[in-house]
Enzyme design. Structure first.
Site, PDB file in Angstrom:
ATOM      1  N   GLY A   7      29.353  37.116  42.435  1.00 37.79           N
ATOM      2  CA  GLY A   7      29.580  37.398  40.988  1.00 37.79           C
ATOM      3  C   GLY A   7      31.067  37.188  40.637  1.00 37.79           C
ATOM      4  N   ASN A  11      40.431  37.389  44.867  1.00 37.69           N
ATOM      5  CA  ASN A  11      41.739  36.691  45.523  1.00 37.69           C
ATOM      6  C   ASN A  11      43.053  36.927  44.736  1.00 37.69           C
ATOM      7  OD1 ASN A  11      39.307  34.770  45.427  1.00 37.69           O
ATOM      8  ND2 ASN A  11      40.281  33.666  46.800  1.00 37.69           N
ATOM      9  N   GLU A  44      36.897  43.814  39.672  1.00 38.64           N
ATOM     10  CA  GLU A  44      37.903  42.752  40.699  1.00 38.64           C
ATOM     11  C   GLU A  44      39.370  43.230  40.406  1.00 38.64           C
ATOM     12  OE1 GLU A  44      36.501  40.838  42.467  1.00 38.64           O
ATOM     13  OE2 GLU A  44      34.604  41.330  41.682  1.00 38.64           O
ATOM     14  N   HIS A  47      40.123  45.951  42.765  1.00 37.29           N
ATOM     15  CA  HIS A  47      40.532  45.374  44.187  1.00 37.29           C
ATOM     16  C   HIS A  47      41.901  45.103  44.355  1.00 37.29           C
ATOM     17  CE1 HIS A  47      36.891  45.121  46.333  1.00 37.29           C
ATOM     18  NE2 HIS A  47      36.232  44.119  45.560  1.00 37.29           N
ATOM     19  N   GLU A  66      34.558  47.235  49.448  1.00 35.47           N
ATOM     20  CA  GLU A  66      33.640  47.393  48.626  1.00 35.47           C
ATOM     21  C   GLU A  66      32.947  48.420  48.035  1.00 35.47           C
ATOM     22  OE1 GLU A  66      33.620  44.732  46.945  1.00 35.47           O
ATOM     23  OE2 GLU A  66      34.307  43.181  48.113  1.00 35.47           O
TER      24      GLU A  66
END
Length: 621
Positions: A7, A11, A44, A47, A66
């Protein structure tokens, strides 16, 4: 990126997103797409702290970043929806449909796996979704403030470090001065635990006793937070508000003194732990009906209604219908449909029946064809009995939506999304009344009218989803085929819309659906080399359970043929496509033998990727 297996990827220097999870406009994206895009972009972004600034020491710790980030994403989405109950229902539905099935199959593993051949195979529902449930249990046990203290200490200690799940647990424990060593067993225990409960009220001492017992794959008991409330059995009023019980033994009895009358427990409120809950009362159907009417916990009120539906559907499948089961379902549906509320999403979810995958979790041996028939029969019975009321509500919503819209302007607030969700569910009920030529014509006209009059993808796709399963008279077939052609033409080559065009046909409830899917494989717009396109047709068909699991095994052979081709192109995708085949133990011996035959054919294939070999070899055990 259109050709992307996942998905998205977080990075630190450059986030990468699948086009399906970034590109959206009302003509190409449904409400569910918008909500998913919002969640993934949030995921994201989150993260940056839980994954990048604090990262994993090794791959075995994947759930550290996660599971925690999925939990943060879920809480963010609940805030954005303005309804954490709606979000909780959606998340638990997904957990039961995917992760519970994974826990019951050969790829079952703890949220912190102990070994792997290909790490790609452990980007799983267990690591992500069950991992998020474990994080949620920390918050349930420690409270909002205690959880925040633990998060603050975790970031303070480990910013810029590569750490482990144990480091996270220690930060939570140290910040709150509690012992969480027993809770840590969740990281190493696979499978879905079961919690059973029994209760009794002692009139003499005015005390209510609730006995909880747990069953899991660990030799030792887990620490399970069980949120409970108590409702007066006469008035339905809540006499004990939500209290978290710490189940730390194999069996424990909890006392609630000072109650001047018998009560009914509302157990596992807000789904406080990822377990299967089993009650033991003399009138379970009556208890579910009572909770569906009076429980103040939004999740458990919905859950009680789902149990009524499930019970009635499974009774229907087994030919054991009780008059009470039908009566309770009809009463609950009628009461919910008549609600005067602006919380349309909750109303829609309360009226919706459990999915076939959710129902299958209650069966030792799954017969997908019989289950599909029983669920469809119950839906049809409800729709037939309340047709006029359902149609009136559908028309009322259509008028409200028309008056509040301005042509091409699609509102994406929670209320507007809820209105569309409810209206489209009602359309599904109305279209299920299709026994006679007249009924099929009426359903076809209704769905086509919505398809032609809708600007937004949500309503258009919902109408098309009903139309594609319609068969019979020439006029009905003509509308179905015309709608599919219009949808295709209007896509103008847009990849995301074409994915929907393939998926809607793969999920059609038609006797020749497999032949249609095989024809679509040769369509010029189809390719196995693009992950999104491959999933839109092949993977979608494998979830069309009643047709995929046809007794001749043709569905299994088709899927294994496709997996073999994809494995040469994209091992990550091929291994994930095999998820339905490795569940062979859940089905009859005849179906299971056919599925095992395809697994053997694949595992003997030369060459075979490590990704696929690991799943196939474990699937045959």
């Amino acid at each position: 990126v259109n050709d992307f297996n996942m998905g998205a990827m977080e990075n630190k220097g450059l986030n990468v997103f699948n086009t399906a999870l970034t590109l959206a406009d009302p003509k190409s994206a449904t409400d569910a797409d918008y909500e998913r895009i919002e969640a993934v972009i949030g995921h994201e972004y989150f993260h940056n702290w839980t994954g990048n600034r604090v990262t994993c020491r090794d791959w075995f710790q994947l759930t550290l970043k996660e599971g925690l980030t999925v939990y943060r994403e879920q809480e963010f989405s609940g805030d954005m929806m303005n309804s954490h109950t709606v979000k909780r229902i959606e998340d638990v539905n997904g957990l039961r449909a995917r992760q519970f099935a994974e826990d019951a199959g050969p790829m079952s593993h703890p949220i912190r796996p102990e070994s792997y051949i290909s790490m790609d195979n452990f980007y799983t529902s267990t690591v992500y979704s069950k991992g998020a449930e474990v994080i949620r249990m920390y918050r349930t046990l420690l409270g909002k403030n205690g959880f925040r203290k633990g998060m603050d200490l975790y970031f303070e200690r480990y910013d810029g470090s590569a750490v482990t799940c144990d480091d996270f647990l220690d930060a939570m424990a140290d910040a709150n001065d509690v012992d969480l060593r027993q809770f840590g067993r969740w990281y190493s225990t696979n499978g879905t635990p079961m919690v059973k409960y029994e209760s009794k009220y002692d009139e003499g001492s005015e005390t209510f006793y609730l006995t909880l017992s747990q069953y899991n794959n660990s030799d030792k008991p887990l620490h399970i937070p069980v949120a409970v409330g108590l409702l007066d059995k006469v008035s339905g009023k809540e006499v004990v508000s939500t209290k978290v019980l710490n189940l730390i033994e194999k069996e424990q009895t909890f006392e609630f003194p000072g109650l001047d009358g018998d009560v009914l427990p509302s157990v596992l409120r807000d789904f406080s732990a990822p377990v299967k809950l089993v009650g033991s009362t003399s009138d379970e159907e009556g208890d579910w009906a009572f909770l569906a009417a009076y429980d103040l916990d939004g999740f458990n009120r919905w859950e009680a209604g789902q149990k009524l539906y499930s019970n009635f559907i499974l009774q229907t499948m087994n030919g054991e219908q009780s008059g009470k089961a039908e009566e309770y379902v009809f009463e609950a549906f009628e009461r919910t449909l008549a609600l005067d509320t602006n919380d349309y999403s909750i109303q829609a979810y309360a009226l919706a029946m459990p999915s076939e995958s959710t129902l299958a979790e209650d069966l030792d041996v799954v017969d997908p064809v019989a289950l599909h028939k029983a669920r469809g029969g119950v839906k049809k019975a409800i729709a037939f009995k309340y047709y006029e009321d359902i149609k009136a509500k559908y028309d009322e919503l259509a008028a409200i939506m028309q008056s509040s819209s301005s042509g091409d302007d699609i509102q994406l607030d929670a209320k507007s999304i809820g209105q569309r969700r409810l209206r489209n569910l009602l359309l599904e009920y109305l279209c299920s009344v299709n026994e006679t030529p007249e009924e099929r014509e009426a359903a076809s006209v209704l769905a086509m009218n919505q398809f032609e009059s809708s600007y937004g993808m949500t309503d258009r796709y919902s109408a098309l989803s009903n139309l594609v399963s319609m068969d019979g008279e020439e006029s009905v077939v003509a509308r179905r085929d015309a709608a599919l052609q219009i949808f295709y033409d209007d896509a103008y080559g847009d990849a995301l819309i074409l994915n929907k065009w393939f998926t809607v046909q793969a999920l059609a409830d038609l006797p020749d659906v497999l032949d249609r899917v095989k024809t679509l494989v040769d369509h010029p717009e189809f390719t196995l080399s693009n992950p999104n396109r491959c999933r839109s047709l092949i993977s979608a068909f494998s979830t069309n359970a009643a047709h995929f699991h046809s007794e001749d095994g043709d569905g299994y052979k088709f899927l294994s043929d496709m997996i073999a081709k994809v494995d040469k192109l994209n091992p990550q995708v091929s291994s994930r496509m095999s998820g339905e085949l490795i569940q062979w133990k859940r089905y009859s011996k005849a179906r299971g033998d056919l599925m095992k035959g395809e697994l053997r054919r694949l595992v003997d294939m030369k060459p075979i990727s490590d990704d696929l070999f690991e799943v196939m070899s474990r699937g045959l055990k």
